[in-house]
Design a protein around this motif. Structure first.
Motif, PDB file in Angstrom:
ATOM      1  N   ALA A 125      12.043  13.746   8.836  1.00 47.66           N
ATOM      2  CA  ALA A 125      10.748  14.051   9.452  1.00 47.66           C
ATOM      3  C   ALA A 125       9.738  14.501   8.391  1.00 47.66           C
ATOM      4  CB  ALA A 125      10.929  15.140  10.507  1.00 47.66           C
ATOM      5  N   LEU A 126       8.458  14.454   8.758  1.00 46.80           N
ATOM      6  CA  LEU A 126       7.394  14.952   7.877  1.00 46.80           C
ATOM      7  C   LEU A 126       7.224  16.452   8.091  1.00 46.80           C
ATOM      8  CD1 LEU A 126       4.613  12.227   8.357  1.00 46.80           C
ATOM      9  CD2 LEU A 126       6.292  12.412   6.492  1.00 46.80           C
ATOM     10  N   VAL A 127       6.727  17.123   7.038  1.00 40.80           N
ATOM     11  CA  VAL A 127       6.515  18.581   7.089  1.00 40.80           C
ATOM     12  C   VAL A 127       5.022  18.899   7.040  1.00 40.80           C
ATOM     13  CG1 VAL A 127       6.941  20.783   5.918  1.00 40.80           C
ATOM     14  CG2 VAL A 127       8.665  18.988   5.847  1.00 40.80           C
ATOM     15  N   GLY A 128       4.589  19.770   7.929  1.00 40.47           N
ATOM     16  CA  GLY A 128       3.213  20.262   7.893  1.00 40.47           C
ATOM     17  C   GLY A 128       3.200  21.766   7.706  1.00 40.47           C
ATOM     18  N   MET A 129       2.033  22.291   7.309  1.00 41.46           N
ATOM     19  CA  MET A 129       1.896  23.749   7.138  1.00 41.46           C
ATOM     20  C   MET A 129       0.469  24.127   7.528  1.00 41.46           C
ATOM     21  SD  MET A 129       2.269  25.823   3.538  1.00 41.46           S
ATOM     22  CE  MET A 129       1.652  27.483   3.347  1.00 41.46           C
TER      23      MET A 129
END
Ligand SMILES: Cc1cc2nc3c(=O)[nH]c(=O)nc-3n(C[C@H](O)[C@H](O)[C@H](O)COP(=O)(O)O)c2cc1C
Length: 338
Positions: A125-129
């Motif tokens: 999965a992609l990671v966001g912040m």
């Protein structure tokens, strides 16, 4: 599993690279709100063409995650989840549990995402912040974060009270080719048009979705958000101090003003002393939460409460926000050529 294309198509081509990777048709994420964004809201947002986000709070059990993530995935559309970095520092289990349900995107905010981000990447999965100031933005530009969410201080719920959405968004867009999502104070087609026109890949919206029919929030909380004005909020740590919740001190919360915040938000030191000396205040706020006495219990909401109404479904909100295209077209007609 999603992969971001190499080129920054958001700026140079007609297809946005985050949209390509996550497959939404409307560039609208519901914010991952603990206590509001359960499986039903997540699924409804994804089913309506947006990107649904499950909000996983501090005390969430495995059963809750399994049930709600199962509902979130039931739309058959891509979905994601948001967790708090300072909670994951102590225990990565909630992250492992939600990853087992196959989200395409995980947002890790409020602290250092390090080991948690690595785990999300291992899952594909992609990671966001979410970032709330220039230092956090610099941190999010490092390699382990794929998506930067600029969260201004007008936003509801926890976060920093430092920079507003538009300055943060403009700074981020000037510094990175990564996809940038705008959060805080967005609740109308005009607001979404403003950030999409600036170059955001999507809008991340909390308060307006907290008042939708699918939100887990108490009906009284939805009515309170729907009835509030844009200047009815307060940014404070008072509710966390009273409930003895260990949020890091830099992250207070924006909530609707009530009797409790009017009494204590200006005197956190006295509140801390009172909470340390006995259980009276802690018991009273916990009881107020249990019976939804909103003169004492927190109603987390941002300034956009003044632009939100209760009683709409997530699909109706997304259909309304999709009007951002007409706003952009009108602006292009008015200002497009000299
Ligand atoms: C009721 C509520 C609960 C929230 N809970 C969380 C949370 O659990 N995790 C998180 O990352 N952000 C949380 N937030 C913050 C949102 O992710 C987002 O930053 C904010 O809602 C954006 O501003 P807006 O409310 O003006 O749309 C919450 C916001 C609200 C209104």
């Amino acid at each position: 599993m999603p992969e971001l294309p190499e080129s920054n198509s958001a700026k140079t081509k007609s297809v946005d690279k985050l949209q390509q990777a996550l497959g939404y048709t409307e560039p609208i994420f519901n914010a991952s709100m603990a206590g509001a964004a359960g499986g039903a809201l997540t699924a409804a947002v994804s089913a309506a063409g947006g990107f649904g986000m499950l909000g996983i709070g501090g005390g969430t059990t495995k059963d809750w995650i399994d049930t709600e993530a199962g509902i979130a995935a039931s739309s058959g559309r891509p979905w994601g989840a948001g967790l708090m970095a300072w909670v994951l520092d102590k225990n990565l289990k909630p992250l492992e549990q939600v990853l087992a349900h196959g989200p395409s995107f995980v947002c890790i905010s409020f602290g250092e995402p390090g080991p948690a981000a690595a785990l999300v990447h291992e899952s594909g999965a992609l990671v966001g912040m979410q970032v709330g100031n220039a230092a956090e933005l610099s941190r999010a530009l490092e390699d382990d974060i794929d998506v930067v969410i600029c969260r201004g201080n007008e936003g509801g719920g926890h976060g920093r009270n430092e920079v507003s959405t538009l300055p943060l968004l403009q700074l981020a867009l000037s510094k990175t080719e990564k996809p940038v999502v705008a959060a805080g104070g967005l609740a109308t087609a005009a607001g979404v048009a403003a950030v999409m026109g600036a170059g955001a890949s999507a809008a991340w919206i909390g308060t307006r979705f907290a008042a939708t029919t699918e939100s887990l929030s108490h009906p009284g909380i939805k009515e309170a958000i729907g009835g509030a004005g844009i200047d009815d909020t307060v940014y404070t740590r008072a509710f966390d101090i009273a409930q003895r919740i260990d949020w890091p001190v830099e992250f207070g919360g924006r909530a609707l003003r009530n009797d409790f915040s009017d009494s204590w938000a200006q005197d956190l030191e006295a509140l801390g002393d009172a909470v340390r000396s006995d259980d009276v205040l802690t018991n009273s706020i916990n009881q107020a939460r249990a019976r939804a006495d909103l003169s004492v219990a927190p109603v987390y909401a941002g300034q956009s409460a003044g632009l939100s109404s209760a009683g709409l479904s997530a699909a109706e909100v997304i259909a309304d926000l999709a009007g951002f295209r007409a706003v952009l077209q009108q602006a292009a007609r008015r200002w497009g050529s000299a």
